[in-house]
Design an enzyme around this catalytic site. Sequence first.
Site, short mmCIF file in Angstrom:
data_model
loop_
_atom_site.label_atom_id
_atom_site.label_comp_id
_atom_site.label_asym_id
_atom_site.label_seq_id
_atom_site.Cartn_x
_atom_site.Cartn_y
_atom_site.Cartn_z
N ASP A 94 38.71 44.03 45.00
CA ASP A 94 38.40 43.76 43.51
C ASP A 94 36.84 43.21 43.54
O ASP A 94 35.90 43.97 44.01
CB ASP A 94 39.28 42.45 43.37
CG ASP A 94 39.34 41.87 41.88
OD1 ASP A 94 39.65 42.64 41.14
OD2 ASP A 94 38.46 40.99 41.56
N TYR A 200 31.25 36.98 36.65
CA TYR A 200 31.27 37.82 35.66
C TYR A 200 30.13 37.62 34.63
O TYR A 200 29.65 38.55 34.28
CB TYR A 200 32.57 37.83 34.66
CG TYR A 200 33.84 38.34 35.52
CD1 TYR A 200 34.20 39.65 35.44
CD2 TYR A 200 34.63 37.64 36.50
CE1 TYR A 200 35.34 40.09 36.28
CE2 TYR A 200 35.75 37.82 36.88
CZ TYR A 200 36.15 39.10 36.94
OH TYR A 200 37.37 39.74 37.52
N HIS A 255 47.59 45.81 41.36
CA HIS A 255 46.28 45.68 41.61
C HIS A 255 46.33 44.84 43.01
O HIS A 255 45.08 44.91 43.89
CB HIS A 255 45.53 44.76 40.63
CG HIS A 255 44.20 44.54 40.76
ND1 HIS A 255 43.09 45.40 40.72
CD2 HIS A 255 43.48 43.24 41.11
CE1 HIS A 255 42.14 44.80 40.90
NE2 HIS A 255 42.31 43.92 41.06
#
Length: 279
Positions: A94, A200, A255
């Site tokens: 990730d 982010y 994921h």
Amino acid sequence: MCPLDIKLHYVENGDPSKPLMIFLHGFPEFWYSWRYQILEFSKDYWCIAMDMRGYGHSERPEGLAPYKIELLVADVRDLIRQLGREKCTLVAHDWGGLIACRLRDVYPETFNQLIILASASREVWNTEVWENPIQRRKSWYVFMYRFPWLAEYMLQLNNLAIFDRAMLVPGKDSVTPEDIECYKYWFGKQYAFTPPVNYYRANFVYDMPNNQPNGNVPMLVIYGEKDAYLELSLIDRMKKRYGNIETAIIENCAHFLQQEEPQKVNKLIRDFLSKTNSS
């Protein structure tokens, strides 16, 4: 010490005289997401699973600037040096994968091999998210995370139910309710989500140059067939960007694949290491 005198926490296992293997976790995780891989690969490697800055026991600087990807990359590069090594095998998931790809692009001499799980380079992801509407829908949360405090509020709802929804898989017992409590312990702390979400906020761009990577690093990219956040078409873009790359898709897997299907992931990694170590 690392950039800005950041103190980084890591868990180690294995013989320090053996080759170095470093694990970089994703969002929202910490070193514990690599528990299966640490046990498996410590037979042959000195395994280091770090808490990236802003996570777990590592230091949590305030603001957005300390979470720029250049500093996150420098953290890993400097950790390798602090451990007394020049090279490592890096396994990343990730957000850890975005950092690892950038490190590979800028400092390819750092690597023996690179294994990326459920991730891509920033350039690949950025192109895919703007050119593929399906990936854009899957990445809705990235846009939401840009708003102050909204992400923290949403992620903490219903006793941090995000971990139950994202990591517990019906019919599989590799992630248990007890494992989920480990995540909730850390992310239930006051302000624990803000530094991870700042990854982010600090690195979001609408457009970025498609800088080409340097060097020739043996690379393995593994995706889960049922990844809710990434389109499998990212794999094709990764193949176009990088030479010397192998790819794999694990069926009926989502994921958080290194936790959901640890035996399959470990076998793929071990087979890849066996081939590239002997080449």
